[in-house]
Design a protein around this motif. Sequence first.
Motif, PDB file in Angstrom:
ATOM      1  N   GLN A   1      23.121 -93.261  48.369  1.00 14.32           N
ATOM      2  CA  GLN A   1      23.532 -94.245  47.372  1.00 14.32           C
ATOM      3  C   GLN A   1      24.998 -94.618  47.585  1.00 14.32           C
ATOM      4  O   GLN A   1      25.746 -93.943  48.295  1.00 14.32           O
ATOM      5  N   SER A   2      25.386 -95.712  46.952  1.00 18.12           N
ATOM      6  CA  SER A   2      26.785 -96.149  46.953  1.00 18.12           C
ATOM      7  C   SER A   2      27.252 -96.281  45.514  1.00 18.12           C
ATOM      8  O   SER A   2      26.445 -96.436  44.592  1.00 18.12           O
ATOM      9  N   GLU A   3      28.555 -96.201  45.336  1.00 10.27           N
ATOM     10  CA  GLU A   3      29.129 -96.406  44.007  1.00 10.27           C
ATOM     11  C   GLU A   3      30.359 -97.287  44.141  1.00 10.27           C
ATOM     12  O   GLU A   3      31.240 -97.026  44.974  1.00 10.27           O
ATOM     13  N   THR A   4      30.398 -98.357  43.360  1.00  8.62           N
ATOM     14  CA  THR A   4      31.503 -99.317  43.413  1.00  8.62           C
ATOM     15  C   THR A   4      32.289 -99.237  42.110  1.00  8.62           C
ATOM     16  O   THR A   4      31.717 -99.355  41.018  1.00  8.62           O
ATOM     17  N   ILE A   5      33.591 -99.009  42.251  1.00  6.34           N
ATOM     18  CA  ILE A   5      34.491 -98.914  41.102  1.00  6.34           C
ATOM     19  C   ILE A   5      35.647 -99.865  41.326  1.00  6.34           C
ATOM     20  O   ILE A   5      36.380 -99.743  42.317  1.00  6.34           O
ATOM     21  N   ASN A   6      35.789-100.842  40.427  1.00 13.33           N
ATOM     22  CA  ASN A   6      36.867-101.826  40.533  1.00 13.33           C
ATOM     23  C   ASN A   6      36.899-102.481  41.911  1.00 13.33           C
ATOM     24  O   ASN A   6      37.965-102.701  42.492  1.00 13.33           O
ATOM     25  N   GLY A   7      35.717-102.780  42.443  1.00 11.18           N
ATOM     26  CA  GLY A   7      35.629-103.481  43.714  1.00 11.18           C
ATOM     27  C   GLY A   7      35.668-102.606  44.943  1.00 11.18           C
ATOM     28  O   GLY A   7      35.458-103.094  46.052  1.00 11.18           O
ATOM     29  N   GLU A   8      35.938-101.300  44.802  1.00 21.34           N
ATOM     30  CA  GLU A   8      35.993-100.393  45.941  1.00 21.34           C
ATOM     31  C   GLU A   8      34.712 -99.570  45.988  1.00 21.34           C
ATOM     32  O   GLU A   8      34.336 -98.934  44.995  1.00 21.34           O
ATOM     33  N   THR A   9      34.058 -99.568  47.143  1.00 22.51           N
ATOM     34  CA  THR A   9      32.776 -98.878  47.302  1.00 22.51           C
ATOM     35  C   THR A   9      32.967 -97.584  48.086  1.00 22.51           C
ATOM     36  O   THR A   9      33.677 -97.550  49.094  1.00 22.51           O
ATOM     37  N   GLN A  10      32.317 -96.537  47.590  1.00 17.32           N
ATOM     38  CA  GLN A  10      32.344 -95.255  48.290  1.00 17.32           C
ATOM     39  C   GLN A  10      30.933 -94.687  48.369  1.00 17.32           C
ATOM     40  O   GLN A  10      30.036 -95.091  47.633  1.00 17.32           O
ATOM     41  N   TYR A  11      30.763 -93.744  49.311  1.00 20.66           N
ATOM     42  CA  TYR A  11      29.441 -93.207  49.586  1.00 20.66           C
ATOM     43  C   TYR A  11      29.479 -91.677  49.551  1.00 20.66           C
ATOM     44  O   TYR A  11      30.539 -91.073  49.569  1.00 20.66           O
ATOM     45  N   GLY A  12      28.302 -91.078  49.521  1.00 23.03           N
ATOM     46  CA  GLY A  12      28.211 -89.624  49.637  1.00 23.03           C
ATOM     47  C   GLY A  12      27.806 -88.910  48.368  1.00 23.03           C
ATOM     48  O   GLY A  12      27.614 -87.695  48.393  1.00 23.03           O
ATOM     49  N   PHE A  13      27.679 -89.626  47.247  1.00 23.73           N
ATOM     50  CA  PHE A  13      27.297 -88.989  45.992  1.00 23.73           C
ATOM     51  C   PHE A  13      26.057 -89.672  45.434  1.00 23.73           C
ATOM     52  O   PHE A  13      25.992 -90.890  45.357  1.00 23.73           O
ATOM     53  N   GLN A  14      25.071 -88.862  45.069  1.00 23.65           N
ATOM     54  CA  GLN A  14      23.804 -89.378  44.568  1.00 23.65           C
ATOM     55  C   GLN A  14      23.562 -88.941  43.122  1.00 23.65           C
ATOM     56  O   GLN A  14      24.142 -87.958  42.647  1.00 23.65           O
ATOM     57  N   ILE A  15      22.692 -89.665  42.442  1.00 21.11           N
ATOM     58  CA  ILE A  15      22.258 -89.333  41.088  1.00 21.11           C
ATOM     59  C   ILE A  15      20.760 -89.063  41.152  1.00 21.11           C
ATOM     60  O   ILE A  15      19.989 -89.900  41.639  1.00 21.11           O
ATOM     61  N   LEU A  16      20.319 -87.904  40.673  1.00 20.24           N
ATOM     62  CA  LEU A  16      18.931 -87.494  40.825  1.00 20.24           C
ATOM     63  C   LEU A  16      17.964 -88.467  40.143  1.00 20.24           C
ATOM     64  O   LEU A  16      16.891 -88.768  40.680  1.00 20.24           O
ATOM     65  N   SER A  17      18.331 -88.993  38.986  1.00 19.17           N
ATOM     66  CA  SER A  17      17.447 -89.935  38.305  1.00 19.17           C
ATOM     67  C   SER A  17      17.293 -91.228  39.109  1.00 19.17           C
ATOM     68  O   SER A  17      16.221 -91.831  39.128  1.00 19.17           O
ATOM     69  N   ALA A  18      18.367 -91.672  39.772  1.00 20.55           N
ATOM     70  CA  ALA A  18      18.268 -92.852  40.639  1.00 20.55           C
ATOM     71  C   ALA A  18      17.391 -92.553  41.846  1.00 20.55           C
ATOM     72  O   ALA A  18      16.595 -93.397  42.288  1.00 20.55           O
ATOM     73  N   GLN A  19      17.516 -91.336  42.387  1.00 20.48           N
ATOM     74  CA  GLN A  19      16.653 -90.943  43.493  1.00 20.48           C
ATOM     75  C   GLN A  19      15.187 -90.895  43.044  1.00 20.48           C
ATOM     76  O   GLN A  19      14.283 -91.246  43.802  1.00 20.48           O
ATOM     77  N   PHE A  20      14.973 -90.483  41.801  1.00 21.83           N
ATOM     78  CA  PHE A  20      13.611 -90.452  41.262  1.00 21.83           C
ATOM     79  C   PHE A  20      13.025 -91.860  41.187  1.00 21.83           C
ATOM     80  O   PHE A  20      11.839 -92.068  41.470  1.00 21.83           O
ATOM     81  N   LYS A  21      13.851 -92.828  40.828  1.00 24.16           N
ATOM     82  CA  LYS A  21      13.407 -94.225  40.798  1.00 24.16           C
ATOM     83  C   LYS A  21      12.967 -94.683  42.187  1.00 24.16           C
ATOM     84  O   LYS A  21      11.926 -95.340  42.349  1.00 24.16           O
ATOM     85  N   ILE A  22      13.744 -94.331  43.205  1.00 20.57           N
ATOM     86  CA  ILE A  22      13.381 -94.679  44.581  1.00 20.57           C
ATOM     87  C   ILE A  22      12.112 -93.935  44.988  1.00 20.57           C
ATOM     88  O   ILE A  22      11.223 -94.486  45.649  1.00 20.57           O
TER      89      ILE A  22
END
Length: 802
Positions: A68-89
């Motif tokens: 997954q990716s996470e964007t904060i104030n326009g800056e995107t970073q990678y390497g951290f996942q959320i289990l509920s989001a993974q469950f959706k996938i």
Amino acid sequence: MKWLQHFFKHDVKLAMVSLMKLPGFSLTVISTLAITLAALAVVLNINYLVLGKALPYPDSDSLITTDQSETINGETQYGFQILSAQFKIYTNTTHIDKMALMSLHGDKLNDVAGSPYVEGVKVTPEYFTLLDVPMHLGRYLTAAQGLNAKQQVVVLSYPIWQKHFASDPSVIGQYTRIGNDNYQIIGVSAASFIPPEVFGNFPVDLWLSFNEEVSLTSHWNAITGGVNGIARLKPGVTLAQASSVLGEQINALYQGREAVAANTAIGAHFVPLKAKIIADSSAMALMLLAGVITLLFIAITNMTNLFLSRAAQKQRVMAIQAALGALPKHLLSSMFAEALILCLAACVIGLIMAGWVMLWLEQDLHYMFARLQQVQLDVVTVVVSFLVSIGLALVMATLSCARINYVALNCQLQGSGKGTGAQISTTTRHVLVATQVGLATVLLFGATSLLSPAIERLQKPTGLNTDNVYYLSVDEGLLAPADRFALSQQIKQSLIRMPQISDVASTEASALAMGWENYLYDDQAKMQGIVSTGYVDSGHFALFEHPILAGRTFVEFTSSHSIPTEIIISQSLAQRLFGQQSAIGKTLQVQPENPLTVVGVVSDIYVPDGRREYAKERYYVPYRGNNLRFSVKVKGSLAIDVLQAQLKQIDAHLTVGQFTPLAQSLENRLRETKLVAILTINLIALALSLAAAGIYGVLSYSVQMRRYELGIHLSLGAHTHTVINMVLKQSMRPVIAGLIAGVLFAVMAYLLLTRIAGVAFEGQIIMVFITLPVMLLIASLACYLPVKKVVAGDPLQALRIE
């Protein structure tokens, strides 16, 4: 066929006899090439295992990880996942053909002697079918033990079954206690199975079923690098399509929650499984390959000089052979036989050396590179090494024969007198010297760009005094305390009273655990980023001698009902958030609607954690001690059994879970950096040694060819230093030309890599000014020693020899 028979029956036999009479030449060629081929074999083997060899899973090229990716104030970073989001996938059937959920779960085997800690992964049954996991005993998870079935079953890895269960087949069906939960053992994986290193380069000891409820709403507050998925997409669905569509779906779920920070979003960033596993290993493997190929070219120039000298030496023999009817192909076959014997001997010795080096570095290589669980020379590497050796033999023989004028060979029989013997031309000698110097210069520039940041990282103080400090976790077993805060305080006070302990502080994790990151908001609930987080008590900073630059430490909690109202931030974080203003008294929030007052600013710490940059931005919030983890500073030594006895005085259920010196943990974190430094230093040493030997060999030959001329100069009264200066000036011309060419090539490579390829250059410019003098010094010595040896002798003797 007849040529091969003649070659092995006559040419090889004659070559063996000739080489036995030239032990110096033979040993020089073999040693030069063997060392180089050993380095080449090790690096080729690493590159093949890391980059070339396919993953050992069915249709492995189609496997992906659901990052997954996470964007904060326009800056995107990678390497951290959320289990509920993974469950959706996981539940998607439009784009996903099959998917396995994974979640790290390390704990202790509490019913095994010594309660060893094991690295486990919670998985869904699809993990075993996607990877086609071979089983040694029993079976793997079925749909009945899938997600939300709340079954507690475990599959052991083969090494853990051997080590902790004595290879007992009867363990199938029995129960084992992992942490505080009982799991039924249903299988043992085959010894040949290597699990994909999705979470890092460490062995997985066991696979557990998910025993907790996972839904679209259950785990949104847990953002972690310890969750991921392995999947195979539907036919015709691309990575980009799946990432785009499923990214929008999980972001819609994320945005639909309450109190979502403004200017934040999550997305899908699916990557091939192999790319996920390799990660940064590919860059290091390719850099080592570039370095060792440069080393090989330096060795080739050395060998070229040796074989050209050998060809010049053999010209009288070749003249006799030509007079007796030998054709150019016969002369080539003769030279090839000599070169082949030497190159193959060097290859065998080099492979033996490479195998020994890989065994010596087995643990370090596995720690540094993914997919090196079983470090051994691969068949592909061995075959390539022999092909390179045969190719080098052919090149050396061809170059040697190319310098021979076949038509003029008959005239050589009548050649006599001073200076009429065959020689290597001045142009050829100069080209050889300049090439060696240029290649060595390029390699030194590249190597120092790796070495300088590695040395800087090894010497960088952490900012924490970890001397005699241990990380202690206490296991409570079946104890279920009514007030965990009170129990934590009781343990802390009991430890402080021990004569071997000088200080104790409660902590959520080791002070070196920089991977724990969390959201940070300002007083207006605007997201300020995901920041490294420390949960510590008020005594943490004094115990580690961590300077408080402004303000104070936390106010002590008095009960389990105390609510955190304070926060301490690092100097870098204070500068980013508040600039030149004082941070003391400002308001920040770890969770919206939960304001925390900044009461202190501490100095930055520099803890290596695998990332290129240090996590200098960091905040600390008060910790109640609920998980019974402590930082303990001892006065000398403290045995675990003594510590265990102290805990038993509080409650019989309490045991030592982990008692690790932070100095050892820090050394482990620097292990990869230390290996980079060791490999780079060895590469530099080899490059300088080969370059020096090559330059010395060429110039020694040159001086020997001029000994008659030098003898005349000395006999006519020329001073020794005058002759030396004359030869040095002439010899240094190709050296300077090689240095200039090497510098220009290094600059061009730097511009190409940084401006076009986008490669980050971490070296320091000072290393350039160190590299050039070192190369000049080595070259100067290689130029000086041969002429010094000649002029130190009797000049009349030189004239008599001629």
